[in-house]
Design a protein around this motif. Structure first.
Motif, PDB file in Angstrom:
ATOM      1  N   HIS B  64       0.805  -1.223   0.000  1.00  0.00           N
ATOM      2  CA  HIS B  64       0.000   0.000   0.000  1.00  0.00           C
ATOM      3  C   HIS B  64       0.842   1.279   0.000  1.00  0.00           C
ATOM      4  CE1 HIS B  64      -3.324  -2.668   0.978  1.00  0.00           C
ATOM      5  NE2 HIS B  64      -4.174  -1.647   0.947  1.00  0.00           N
ATOM      6  N   ILE B 108       1.117  -6.905  -4.175  1.00  0.00           N
ATOM      7  CA  ILE B 108      -0.180  -6.630  -3.562  1.00  0.00           C
ATOM      8  C   ILE B 108      -0.667  -7.915  -2.874  1.00  0.00           C
ATOM      9  CG2 ILE B 108      -2.518  -5.789  -3.943  1.00  0.00           C
ATOM     10  CD1 ILE B 108      -1.535  -4.590  -6.611  1.00  0.00           C
ATOM     11  N   HIS B 110      -3.279  -9.376  -2.338  1.00  0.00           N
ATOM     12  CA  HIS B 110      -4.276 -10.251  -2.973  1.00  0.00           C
ATOM     13  C   HIS B 110      -3.781 -10.853  -4.284  1.00  0.00           C
ATOM     14  CE1 HIS B 110      -6.438  -8.428   0.155  1.00  0.00           C
ATOM     15  NE2 HIS B 110      -6.586  -7.272  -0.453  1.00  0.00           N
ATOM     16  N   ASP B 129      -7.724  -5.792   4.948  1.00  0.00           N
ATOM     17  CA  ASP B 129      -8.013  -5.101   3.703  1.00  0.00           C
ATOM     18  C   ASP B 129      -9.297  -5.667   3.132  1.00  0.00           C
ATOM     19  OD1 ASP B 129      -6.464  -3.383   1.422  1.00  0.00           O
ATOM     20  OD2 ASP B 129      -7.815  -4.886   0.602  1.00  0.00           O
ATOM     21  N   HIS B 131     -10.505  -6.045   0.213  1.00  0.00           N
ATOM     22  CA  HIS B 131     -10.519  -6.887  -0.996  1.00  0.00           C
ATOM     23  C   HIS B 131      -9.992  -8.295  -0.776  1.00  0.00           C
ATOM     24  CE1 HIS B 131     -11.130  -2.884  -2.774  1.00  0.00           C
ATOM     25  NE2 HIS B 131     -12.020  -3.584  -3.439  1.00  0.00           N
ATOM     26  N   SER B 347      -3.429  -2.730  -9.760  1.00  0.00           N
ATOM     27  CA  SER B 347      -4.295  -2.996  -8.605  1.00  0.00           C
ATOM     28  C   SER B 347      -4.570  -4.486  -8.431  1.00  0.00           C
ATOM     29  CB  SER B 347      -5.632  -2.266  -8.665  1.00  0.00           C
ATOM     30  OG  SER B 347      -6.612  -3.055  -9.307  1.00  0.00           O
ATOM     31  N   CYS B 348      -5.083  -4.830  -7.255  1.00  0.00           N
ATOM     32  CA  CYS B 348      -5.360  -6.232  -6.950  1.00  0.00           C
ATOM     33  C   CYS B 348      -6.454  -6.810  -7.829  1.00  0.00           C
ATOM     34  CB  CYS B 348      -5.712  -6.400  -5.472  1.00  0.00           C
ATOM     35  SG  CYS B 348      -7.115  -5.405  -4.940  1.00  0.00           S
ATOM     36  N   CYS B 408       0.413  -1.190  -4.808  1.00  0.00           N
ATOM     37  CA  CYS B 408      -0.973  -0.731  -5.007  1.00  0.00           C
ATOM     38  C   CYS B 408      -1.036   0.516  -5.877  1.00  0.00           C
ATOM     39  CB  CYS B 408      -1.628  -0.439  -3.664  1.00  0.00           C
ATOM     40  SG  CYS B 408      -1.832  -1.893  -2.628  1.00  0.00           S
ATOM     41  N   CYS B 411      -4.095   3.027  -7.191  1.00  0.00           N
ATOM     42  CA  CYS B 411      -5.419   2.555  -6.786  1.00  0.00           C
ATOM     43  C   CYS B 411      -5.861   3.279  -5.540  1.00  0.00           C
ATOM     44  CB  CYS B 411      -5.385   1.052  -6.523  1.00  0.00           C
ATOM     45  SG  CYS B 411      -6.879   0.461  -5.765  1.00  0.00           S
ATOM     46  N   VAL B 412      -4.899   3.656  -4.717  1.00  0.00           N
ATOM     47  CA  VAL B 412      -5.199   4.295  -3.440  1.00  0.00           C
ATOM     48  C   VAL B 412      -4.150   5.376  -3.257  1.00  0.00           C
ATOM     49  CG1 VAL B 412      -3.796   2.633  -2.121  1.00  0.00           C
ATOM     50  CG2 VAL B 412      -5.634   3.841  -0.974  1.00  0.00           C
ATOM     51  N   ASN B 430     -10.702  -1.089  -8.552  1.00  0.00           N
ATOM     52  CA  ASN B 430     -12.046  -1.511  -8.152  1.00  0.00           C
ATOM     53  C   ASN B 430     -12.895  -0.416  -7.502  1.00  0.00           C
ATOM     54  OD1 ASN B 430     -10.654  -1.401  -5.662  1.00  0.00           O
ATOM     55  ND2 ASN B 430     -10.005  -3.509  -5.956  1.00  0.00           N
ATOM     56  N   ARG B 436     -10.782   8.873  -4.496  1.00  0.00           N
ATOM     57  CA  ARG B 436     -10.069   7.639  -4.204  1.00  0.00           C
ATOM     58  C   ARG B 436      -8.638   7.649  -4.753  1.00  0.00           C
ATOM     59  NH1 ARG B 436      -9.826   2.713  -1.309  1.00  0.00           N
ATOM     60  NH2 ARG B 436      -8.582   1.284  -2.540  1.00  0.00           N
TER      61      ARG B 436
END
Ligand code: SF4
Lengths: 204, 467
Positions: B64, B108, B110, B129, B131, B347-348, B408, B411-412, B430, B436
């Protein structure tokens, strides 16, 4: 865990649907290496204008709802990220109870971990509560009684609600979840011993 | 007695104690931690005076907060250097396996779990998390937890969990060209809404799911939480076993055979009962793109931006207006042709090798449009190495994409990688929530192929029409 018995205070209606935890608290506020007053940054993008001044249109900025302790919310409140900081942020604003037709599942669990009571009620009931909040002087005094599982409104109505019995007891008594589970350490140990036989690949 | 669902079987096998009123104490088989929560969680555990119960069942990796800038180190940003310091110290002190920068297992959470064989059929797996539902694609019961719950798991290797309702979505039919599993799940969320799975564990089933690759299944399960479901899962089958065989933490030899014969008993019984059943015909699905600030605000790429006046009720209408104002788009127009500033492939959800191959197939021989900044961020170190071995990095670079380090990223907005205010980004992630990808950022969610198409066209584009 913080105890929750009876909460008295103003209820503020924030009836938008799908309010996500990114909206409740932005990630940069949470990851900062310095200590941040999360209460100040709760609902940041809705609450403040670009120049940092209060946005008068945001419901929690209205004088009658400042200091609200109860939030009347829309469907799927707290959806999205698992960030527990979302609960810390609303707590930092003084909110101890959120009432919504449904919640993000992780936010819902996180509330209990922090002495915040999430209550699920039908939309029609929340609309009525919001109307009472708007019509009574200074947002009105509501009481949320967890022992009796009822909400008493400024209009003298009583609205009952349901809570999971385990979670209710934990809140009423301020139980520490880890200490409670560790009382079953023997059970955990024997589960793992049995499981090591049945599924040895789990334990490597 | 009616048959049991996949979820019921895994649940029952993990009950340590029935706590009454539908709540149980469950054993947790796998716990993966990331840089934001892991080090802090372990530190909190010690502060509370507890011991780490099962270090061998815990894994950690930075994703992250770590920068994804080419040539990055943990010191690239002050933030990542702070978080990495705590993560390194605490995992070392507690004997927790940490996958470091530049080694297999970093990436990541995931992406890493399944690719390392940490996520296995029939396991309970948690991570701090939301996800974490992604891992359900291998037939696991996997869910996201908060930071207090995380410490509870460290101290007890258990979770107190209320049993959710069971929901099943069956997909049948054949997917059209350029339709991906990302489109299936976005379409489903658009149909049922962002709260449809609230309080539920969702199983995805049916012939169209069976036909998906493992990686496509992971992308699909990833968005379960965007439908409100803490759990999303797919029954394990030969596709699952082939994917997992030989992964570093998967069982081997006779133990593998034993595990597989156990895993074959997991799929839902034919007479299993669900609280809710939905079915979807995939033939009806076109490539999807979001127009608003919730994943449920989604249409086919050849569709028209919906008019708030058509909303079912005044509050929905108001929300649509707010979302469209934020996104800077107008109702009644085709969404295709909307100019974009940024493209993020990562991203995941969509940063695995198949995703990158898909995007590279679009990028090959084309050029990223002027004024568009396009990034490809592999989901893990393994994906990055494989992408480079296949020459995908060269394809992307030649087309004008930036090829970055695993994490990540955009994505964040927690690692220095942000979309600037007011800019429009087609993203394979996502979440299109307001802000975001950075304050004021405007996100349109889509598949990797659609994102690559937007990059080369400079606008939201129907991949099927790309010249
Ligand atoms: S890629 Fe995005 S959604 Fe996935 S774990 Fe990282 S921050 Fe969360």
């Amino acid at each position: 865990m913080t105890m929750f018995t009876v909460l008295e205070g103003v209820a503020a209606p924030l009836l938008r649907e799908n309010v996500d935890t990114d909206t409740v608290i932005r990630i940069e506020r949470l990851v900062s290496l310095e200590k941040v007053d999360l209460g100040h940054w709760a609902f940041e993008t809705l609450r403040y204008r670009k120049d940092g001044s209060d946005n008068p249109d945001f419901v929690l900025n209205q004088p009658r709802y400042r200091g609200a302790r109860i939030l009347l919310a829309g469907r799927n409140f707290g959806c999205g990220s698992s960030r527990e900081g979302a609960v810390h942020a609303i707590l930092g604003m003084g909110i101890r109870c959120v009432i919504a037709p449904s919640f993000g599942d992780i936010f819902f669990s996180n509330c209990f971990q922090n002495g915040v009571l999430p209550i699920v009620l039908p939309q029609a009931e929340i609309d009525k509560l919001a109307e009472e909040a708007r019509e009574s002087a200074a947002g009105g005094a509501f009481a949320v009684d967890l022992e009796a599982q009822e909400i008493r409104t400024p209009g003298q109505r009583t609205v009952s609600f349901a809570t999971d019995p385990n979670r209710r007891r934990a809140l009423l008594q301020g139980l520490d979840p880890i200490a409670t589970t560790l009382q079953r350490d023997g059970d955990i140990e024997s589960f793992q011993q049995r499981d090591r036989q049945a599924r040895p690949w789990i334990y490597g | 007695m009616p048959g049991q669902s996949l979820f019921d079987k895994i649940w029952d096998a993990h009950v340590i104690a029935d706590l009454g009123s539908g709540t149980s104490l469950l054993h947790i088989d796998r716990h993966i931690m990331h840089d934001l929560g892991g080090g802090r969680g372990l530190r909190r555990l010690s502060e509370l005076g507890h011991k780490l119960r099962n270090p061998e069942l815990i894994f950690a990796t930075p994703d992250h907060a770590i920068s994804t800038e080419p040539g990055r180190t943990s010191e690239t940003t002050p933030l990542s250097s702070g978080y990495m310091k705590v993560l390194r110290e605490e995992t070392k002190k507690h004997g927790v396996r940490l996958f470091e920068l530049g080694e297999d297992g970093q990436g990541i959470v995931h992406v890493v779990g399944p690719e390392m064989g940490i996520s296995l059929p029939g396991v309970t797996l948690v991570c701090g998390d939301s996800h974490t539902c992604t891992h359900g694609a291998v037939g696991a019961m996997a869910w996201g937890i908060g930071s207090s719950e995380l410490v509870h798991v460290l101290a007890t290797q258990t979770m107190v969990q209320a049993k959710p309702k069971r929901m099943r979505v069956s997909f049948s039919g054949r997917m059209h060209d350029w339709v991906r599993s990302k489109d299936l799940i976005l379409y489903l969320i658009g149909r049922l809404g962002a709260a449809a799975g609230s309080g539920s564990a969702v199983e995805y089933a049916g012939p169209a799911i069976r036909a998906l690759s493992m990686e496509a299944r992971l992308s699909l399960c990833n968005l379960s939480i965007e439908m409100g479901a803490r759990f999303g899962m797919i029954a394990p089958d030969d596709t699952t076993f082939e994917y997992l065989a030989g992964r570093p933490f998967a069982p081997e030899g006779r133990m593998w055979d034993r595990a597989v014969s156990h895993w074959r008993t997991l799929p839902s019984d034919p007479d299993a009962v669900f609280d809710r059943e939905e079915s979807i015909e995939v033939d009806a699905i076109a490539p999807q793109i979001t127009w608003g600030t919730s994943p449920q605000d989604v249409i086919a790429v050849d569709g028209i931006i919906p008019d708030p006046a058509s909303a079912a009720n005044p509050s929905r209408r108001h929300e649509m207006e707010l979302a469209q104002r934020y996104m800077g788009i107008e109702p009644g127009r085709p969404i295709a042709g909307t100019p974009v500033d940024r493209v993020f492939i990562g991203s995941c959800t969509n940063s695995r090798i198949e995703d990158l191959r898909d995007a590279a197939a679009v990028a090959r021989g084309r050029q990223v449009a002027k004024n568009v900044t396009a990034w490809v961020v592999p989901g893990s170190y393994i994906v990055k190495c494989q992408g480079e071995a296949e020459g995908l990095d060269a394809v992307f670079r030649a087309a004008g994409f930036e090829w970055r380090e695993p994490g990540c990223s955009q994505c964040v907005a927690a690692n220095g990688d942000v979309v600037p205010p007011g800019q429009r980004c087609v993203s394979t992630s996502n979440r299109n929530f307001a802000g975001r990808q950075g304050p004021g950022s405007r996100t349109h969610l889509a598949s990797p192929a659609m994102a690559a198409a937007a990059a080369v066209a400079g606008a939201i584009t129907d991949i099927r029409q790309l010249a």
